[in-house]
Design an enzyme around this catalytic site. Structure first.
Site, mmCIF file in Angstrom:
data_model
loop_
_atom_site.group_PDB
_atom_site.id
_atom_site.type_symbol
_atom_site.label_atom_id
_atom_site.label_comp_id
_atom_site.label_asym_id
_atom_site.label_seq_id
_atom_site.Cartn_x
_atom_site.Cartn_y
_atom_site.Cartn_z
ATOM 1 N N HIS A 234 -2.081 -1.731 8.150
ATOM 2 C CA HIS A 234 -2.991 -1.452 7.021
ATOM 3 C C HIS A 234 -2.534 -2.150 5.752
ATOM 4 O O HIS A 234 -3.056 -1.868 4.680
ATOM 5 C CB HIS A 234 -3.118 0.060 6.791
ATOM 6 C CG HIS A 234 -3.847 0.753 7.908
ATOM 7 N ND1 HIS A 234 -3.887 2.122 8.062
ATOM 8 C CD2 HIS A 234 -4.569 0.262 8.943
ATOM 9 C CE1 HIS A 234 -4.589 2.430 9.133
ATOM 10 N NE2 HIS A 234 -5.007 1.326 9.696
ATOM 11 N N CYS B 220 -5.329 -14.737 -9.163
ATOM 12 C CA CYS B 220 -4.724 -15.670 -8.215
ATOM 13 C C CYS B 220 -4.144 -16.853 -8.998
ATOM 14 O O CYS B 220 -4.871 -17.495 -9.760
ATOM 15 C CB CYS B 220 -5.770 -16.150 -7.209
ATOM 16 S SG CYS B 220 -5.191 -17.501 -6.171
#
Ligand code: APR
Length: 275
Positions: free
Chosen positions: A126, A168
Protein backbone atom coordinates in the site's frame (compact mmCIF):
# COMPACT_ATOMS: atom_id res chain seq x y z
CA UNK A 1 4.70 -23.39 23.15
CA UNK A 2 1.65 -22.74 21.01
CA UNK A 3 0.94 -25.92 19.04
CA UNK A 4 0.50 -24.03 15.76
CA UNK A 5 3.91 -22.42 16.20
CA UNK A 6 5.39 -25.91 16.52
CA UNK A 7 3.79 -26.83 13.19
CA UNK A 8 5.23 -23.68 11.56
CA UNK A 9 8.69 -24.60 12.86
CA UNK A 10 8.40 -28.11 11.41
CA UNK A 11 7.42 -26.81 7.96
CA UNK A 12 10.07 -24.12 7.93
CA UNK A 13 12.78 -26.28 9.44
CA UNK A 14 12.94 -28.48 6.35
CA UNK A 15 14.02 -25.62 4.08
CA UNK A 16 10.55 -24.12 3.84
CA UNK A 17 9.63 -20.56 2.93
CA UNK A 18 7.76 -18.22 5.27
CA UNK A 19 5.72 -15.25 4.09
CA UNK A 20 4.55 -12.82 6.77
CA UNK A 21 1.60 -10.64 5.77
CA UNK A 22 0.99 -7.75 8.17
CA UNK A 23 -1.70 -5.13 8.73
CA UNK A 24 -2.55 -2.30 11.09
CA UNK A 25 -2.82 -4.64 14.09
CA UNK A 26 0.95 -5.04 14.34
CA UNK A 27 1.36 -1.27 14.70
CA UNK A 28 -1.54 -0.86 17.14
CA UNK A 29 0.83 -1.57 20.04
CA UNK A 30 3.05 1.28 18.78
CA UNK A 31 0.09 3.64 19.16
CA UNK A 32 -0.46 4.33 15.45
CA UNK A 33 -3.99 5.70 15.04
CA UNK A 34 -6.23 3.40 13.05
CA UNK A 35 -7.47 4.45 9.68
CA UNK A 36 -11.14 4.12 10.44
CA UNK A 37 -11.03 5.05 14.12
CA UNK A 38 -12.51 8.14 15.72
CA UNK A 39 -9.41 10.26 15.20
CA UNK A 40 -8.92 9.45 11.51
CA UNK A 41 -11.21 12.15 10.12
CA UNK A 42 -10.08 15.54 8.81
CA UNK A 43 -11.82 18.87 9.14
CA UNK A 44 -11.57 21.87 6.85
CA UNK A 45 -13.82 24.79 7.58
CA UNK A 46 -17.10 23.31 8.74
CA UNK A 47 -16.76 20.10 6.74
CA UNK A 48 -15.59 16.75 8.15
CA UNK A 49 -13.93 14.35 5.70
CA UNK A 50 -13.66 10.62 6.22
CA UNK A 51 -10.39 8.88 5.26
CA UNK A 52 -12.22 6.90 2.58
CA UNK A 53 -13.04 10.21 0.86
CA UNK A 54 -9.56 11.70 1.24
CA UNK A 55 -7.61 8.62 0.24
CA UNK A 56 -8.64 8.71 -3.41
CA UNK A 57 -7.08 9.89 -6.63
CA UNK A 58 -10.36 11.61 -7.41
CA UNK A 59 -10.18 13.86 -4.33
CA UNK A 60 -6.46 14.52 -4.75
CA UNK A 61 -6.84 15.41 -8.43
CA UNK A 62 -9.51 17.99 -7.64
CA UNK A 63 -8.05 19.35 -4.38
CA UNK A 64 -4.45 18.39 -3.49
CA UNK A 65 -4.37 21.05 -0.78
CA UNK A 66 -7.13 19.21 1.05
CA UNK A 67 -5.45 15.82 0.83
CA UNK A 68 -1.77 16.68 1.54
CA UNK A 69 -2.17 18.15 5.06
CA UNK A 70 -4.04 15.06 6.20
CA UNK A 71 -1.21 12.79 4.97
CA UNK A 72 1.45 15.06 6.47
CA UNK A 73 -0.33 14.96 9.82
CA UNK A 74 -0.52 11.15 9.63
CA UNK A 75 3.19 11.06 8.74
CA UNK A 76 4.05 13.18 11.79
CA UNK A 77 2.15 10.78 14.04
CA UNK A 78 3.87 7.75 12.53
CA UNK A 79 7.28 9.38 12.98
CA UNK A 80 6.47 9.89 16.67
CA UNK A 81 5.75 6.16 17.08
CA UNK A 82 8.40 3.50 17.70
CA UNK A 83 8.60 -0.09 16.40
CA UNK A 84 7.41 -2.62 19.00
CA UNK A 85 8.51 -6.20 19.80
CA UNK A 86 6.24 -7.54 17.02
CA UNK A 87 8.16 -5.61 14.37
CA UNK A 88 11.48 -6.66 15.92
CA UNK A 89 10.46 -10.32 15.97
CA UNK A 90 9.89 -10.22 12.21
CA UNK A 91 13.41 -8.83 11.78
CA UNK A 92 14.68 -11.75 13.88
CA UNK A 93 12.80 -14.19 11.63
CA UNK A 94 14.30 -12.52 8.57
CA UNK A 95 17.78 -12.90 10.04
CA UNK A 96 17.15 -16.55 10.91
CA UNK A 97 15.67 -17.51 7.54
CA UNK A 98 17.39 -15.18 5.08
CA UNK A 99 15.99 -15.50 1.58
CA UNK A 100 13.42 -18.03 2.81
CA UNK A 101 11.57 -15.12 4.45
CA UNK A 102 9.43 -12.45 2.76
CA UNK A 103 7.53 -9.62 4.44
CA UNK A 104 4.40 -8.29 2.74
CA UNK A 105 2.91 -5.33 4.58
CA UNK A 106 -0.16 -3.20 4.10
CA UNK A 107 1.17 -0.64 6.56
CA UNK A 108 2.45 2.68 5.26
CA UNK A 109 3.85 3.78 8.65
CA UNK A 110 7.48 2.77 8.00
CA UNK A 111 7.81 0.87 11.29
CA UNK A 112 8.96 -2.40 9.70
CA UNK A 113 11.77 -0.55 7.92
CA UNK A 114 12.72 1.36 11.05
CA UNK A 115 12.81 -1.91 13.02
CA UNK A 116 15.32 -3.23 10.49
CA UNK A 117 13.39 -5.41 8.02
CA UNK A 118 15.52 -5.31 4.86
CA UNK A 119 13.94 -3.52 1.90
CA UNK A 120 14.86 -6.21 -0.63
CA UNK A 121 12.68 -8.73 1.20
CA UNK A 122 9.85 -6.30 2.08
CA UNK A 123 6.91 -5.56 -0.21
CA UNK A 124 5.02 -2.39 0.74
CA UNK A 125 1.81 -3.19 -1.06
CA UNK A 126 0.00 0.00 0.00
CA UNK A 127 3.04 2.28 -0.33
CA UNK A 128 4.98 4.34 2.18
CA UNK A 129 4.04 7.61 3.87
CA UNK A 130 7.69 8.68 3.95
CA UNK A 131 7.85 8.89 0.16
CA UNK A 132 6.20 10.87 -2.63
CA UNK A 133 6.13 10.75 -6.42
CA UNK A 134 5.06 12.83 -9.40
CA UNK A 135 1.27 12.94 -9.75
CA UNK A 136 1.69 13.45 -13.50
CA UNK A 137 3.99 10.38 -13.62
CA UNK A 138 6.64 12.32 -15.57
CA UNK A 139 9.22 9.93 -14.11
CA UNK A 140 9.27 6.53 -12.42
CA UNK A 141 10.89 7.60 -9.13
CA UNK A 142 9.76 8.05 -5.58
CA UNK A 143 11.59 10.42 -3.25
CA UNK A 144 11.51 11.16 0.49
CA UNK A 145 9.08 13.70 1.89
CA UNK A 146 11.49 16.67 2.24
CA UNK A 147 12.98 17.24 5.70
CA UNK A 148 12.45 20.95 5.13
CA UNK A 149 8.67 20.48 5.40
CA UNK A 150 7.42 21.52 8.81
CA UNK A 151 5.63 19.10 11.14
CA UNK A 152 1.91 19.21 10.44
CA UNK A 153 -0.60 19.27 13.29
CA UNK A 154 -4.25 18.34 12.88
CA UNK A 155 -6.08 21.07 10.97
CA UNK A 156 -2.96 22.72 9.47
CA UNK A 157 -3.29 24.01 5.91
CA UNK A 158 -0.71 24.13 3.11
CA UNK A 159 0.96 27.56 3.00
CA UNK A 160 2.84 29.20 0.09
CA UNK A 161 6.09 28.21 1.84
CA UNK A 162 5.09 24.52 1.86
CA UNK A 163 3.90 24.29 -1.71
CA UNK A 164 7.25 24.23 -3.57
CA UNK A 165 8.29 21.29 -1.39
CA UNK A 166 5.22 19.39 -2.58
CA UNK A 167 5.99 19.81 -6.27
CA UNK A 168 7.75 17.40 -8.62
CA UNK A 169 11.35 18.66 -9.05
CA UNK A 170 11.33 17.52 -12.70
CA UNK A 171 8.07 18.92 -14.10
CA UNK A 172 6.59 21.05 -11.27
CA UNK A 173 3.31 19.10 -11.18
CA UNK A 174 2.02 18.34 -7.68
CA UNK A 175 3.84 15.51 -6.00
CA UNK A 176 1.52 12.96 -4.44
CA UNK A 177 1.84 10.66 -1.43
CA UNK A 178 3.28 7.30 -2.49
CA UNK A 179 0.29 5.29 -1.32
CA UNK A 180 -2.36 3.15 -2.97
CA UNK A 181 -5.67 4.97 -2.96
CA UNK A 182 -9.11 3.40 -2.73
CA UNK A 183 -9.90 4.14 -6.38
CA UNK A 184 -6.58 2.77 -7.67
CA UNK A 185 -5.40 -0.74 -8.55
CA UNK A 186 -2.51 -2.83 -7.30
CA UNK A 187 0.37 -3.09 -9.76
CA UNK A 188 3.89 -4.48 -9.81
CA UNK A 189 5.73 -1.24 -10.53
CA UNK A 190 4.72 0.64 -7.39
CA UNK A 191 3.14 -1.99 -5.15
CA UNK A 192 4.74 -5.38 -5.99
CA UNK A 193 1.49 -7.12 -6.91
CA UNK A 194 3.03 -9.97 -8.91
CA UNK A 195 5.93 -10.40 -6.50
CA UNK A 196 3.51 -10.75 -3.59
CA UNK A 197 1.42 -13.33 -5.42
CA UNK A 198 4.57 -15.26 -6.37
CA UNK A 199 5.67 -15.24 -2.75
CA UNK A 200 2.27 -16.59 -1.70
CA UNK A 201 2.52 -19.30 -4.35
CA UNK A 202 5.96 -20.39 -3.14
CA UNK A 203 5.17 -20.15 0.57
CA UNK A 204 5.21 -23.20 2.82
CA UNK A 205 3.75 -21.05 5.59
CA UNK A 206 1.68 -17.89 5.29
CA UNK A 207 1.67 -16.03 8.60
CA UNK A 208 -1.10 -13.41 8.67
CA UNK A 209 -0.67 -10.79 11.40
CA UNK A 210 -3.10 -8.12 12.56
CA UNK A 211 -5.20 -7.60 9.46
CA UNK A 212 -8.95 -7.75 9.01
CA UNK A 213 -8.90 -8.87 5.36
CA UNK A 214 -10.72 -5.86 3.96
CA UNK A 215 -8.41 -5.39 0.97
CA UNK A 216 -8.04 -7.35 -2.21
CA UNK A 217 -4.43 -8.49 -2.65
CA UNK A 218 -4.06 -9.95 0.87
CA UNK A 219 -7.19 -12.07 0.32
CA UNK A 220 -5.86 -13.20 -3.07
CA UNK A 221 -2.62 -14.19 -1.37
CA UNK A 222 -4.48 -16.30 1.18
CA UNK A 223 -6.48 -17.99 -1.56
CA UNK A 224 -3.29 -18.70 -3.54
CA UNK A 225 -1.48 -20.02 -0.47
CA UNK A 226 -4.39 -22.38 0.22
CA UNK A 227 -4.29 -23.68 -3.37
CA UNK A 228 -0.52 -24.18 -3.06
CA UNK A 229 -1.03 -26.20 0.12
CA UNK A 230 0.75 -23.76 2.42
CA UNK A 231 0.00 -23.82 6.13
CA UNK A 232 -1.84 -20.58 7.00
CA UNK A 233 -1.58 -19.32 10.57
CA UNK A 234 -3.14 -16.10 11.75
CA UNK A 235 -2.20 -13.93 14.73
CA UNK A 236 -5.01 -11.58 15.68
CA UNK A 237 -7.08 -10.46 18.64
CA UNK A 238 -10.15 -11.91 16.97
CA UNK A 239 -11.35 -13.85 13.92
CA UNK A 240 -11.00 -12.16 10.55
CA UNK A 241 -11.70 -12.84 6.89
CA UNK A 242 -8.52 -14.97 6.90
CA UNK A 243 -9.68 -17.32 9.64
CA UNK A 244 -11.55 -19.75 7.36
CA UNK A 245 -8.58 -19.98 5.01
CA UNK A 246 -6.33 -20.73 7.96
CA UNK A 247 -8.58 -23.53 9.20
CA UNK A 248 -8.97 -25.00 5.71
CA UNK A 249 -5.18 -25.08 5.32
CA UNK A 250 -4.81 -27.13 8.49
CA UNK A 251 -3.66 -24.09 10.46
CA UNK A 252 -5.77 -21.64 12.41
CA UNK A 253 -5.95 -18.52 14.51
CA UNK A 254 -3.61 -17.86 17.42
CA UNK A 255 -5.51 -15.33 19.49
CA UNK A 256 -3.55 -12.56 21.16
CA UNK A 257 -1.45 -9.44 20.63
CA UNK A 258 1.18 -9.56 17.91
CA UNK A 259 3.75 -7.88 20.16
CA UNK A 260 3.60 -10.82 22.58
CA UNK A 261 3.09 -13.75 20.20
CA UNK A 262 5.55 -12.90 17.41
CA UNK A 263 8.60 -12.86 19.73
CA UNK A 264 7.60 -16.36 20.92
CA UNK A 265 7.41 -17.59 17.34
CA UNK A 266 10.71 -15.92 16.43
CA UNK A 267 12.43 -17.65 19.35
CA UNK A 268 10.98 -20.99 18.29
CA UNK A 269 12.15 -20.55 14.68
CA UNK A 270 15.62 -19.47 15.81
CA UNK A 271 16.01 -22.76 17.67
CA UNK A 272 15.56 -24.82 14.46
CA UNK A 273 13.22 -27.67 13.49
CA UNK A 274 14.18 -30.15 16.20
CA UNK A 275 13.86 -27.98 19.31
N1 APR B 1 -2.34 -7.80 17.66
C1 APR B 1 -2.89 -8.52 16.66
N2 APR B 1 -3.94 -8.08 15.95
C2 APR B 1 -4.46 -6.90 16.27
C3 APR B 1 -3.96 -6.10 17.31
C4 APR B 1 -2.85 -6.60 18.03
N3 APR B 1 -2.29 -5.93 19.06
N4 APR B 1 -4.71 -4.97 17.39
C5 APR B 1 -5.63 -5.06 16.42
N5 APR B 1 -5.51 -6.22 15.74
C6 APR B 1 -6.27 -6.68 14.60
C7 APR B 1 -7.73 -6.35 14.60
O1 APR B 1 -8.47 -7.37 15.27
C8 APR B 1 -8.06 -6.32 13.10
O2 APR B 1 -8.38 -7.60 12.60
O3 APR B 1 -5.75 -5.99 13.47
C9 APR B 1 -6.74 -5.87 12.47
C10 APR B 1 -6.75 -4.46 11.93
O4 APR B 1 -7.67 -4.36 10.87
P1 APR B 1 -7.82 -3.03 10.00
O5 APR B 1 -7.89 -1.84 10.90
O6 APR B 1 -8.90 -3.24 9.01
O7 APR B 1 -6.38 -2.91 9.29
P2 APR B 1 -5.86 -3.61 7.96
O8 APR B 1 -6.38 -5.00 7.83
O9 APR B 1 -4.39 -3.43 7.97
O10 APR B 1 -6.50 -2.69 6.86
C11 APR B 1 -6.15 -2.93 5.53
O11 APR B 1 -7.34 -1.04 4.68
O12 APR B 1 -7.73 0.96 5.68
C12 APR B 1 -7.14 0.38 4.58
O13 APR B 1 -5.19 0.78 3.30
C13 APR B 1 -5.64 0.64 4.62
O14 APR B 1 -3.77 -0.87 4.78
C14 APR B 1 -5.10 -0.63 5.24
C15 APR B 1 -6.06 -1.67 4.72
Amino acid sequence: MVELFERIAQRIGDGGELVALTGAGISAESGIPTFRGDDGFWTRGSTNYRPEELATWRTFASDPELVWPWYLWRLARCRDAQPNPGHTALVDMDEALGNRFTLVTQNVDGLHSRAGSPEHRSYHIHGNLERMRCSAECNANTWPVPDALRVFAKGDAITPADEPLLRCPSCDAWARPHVLWFDECYDEKWFRYRSSMSAAMAADVLLVVGTSGSTNLPMQMASQALRSKALIVEINLRESAFSDYAVQSGGGLVTGPAGTLLPKLARRLASGSSA
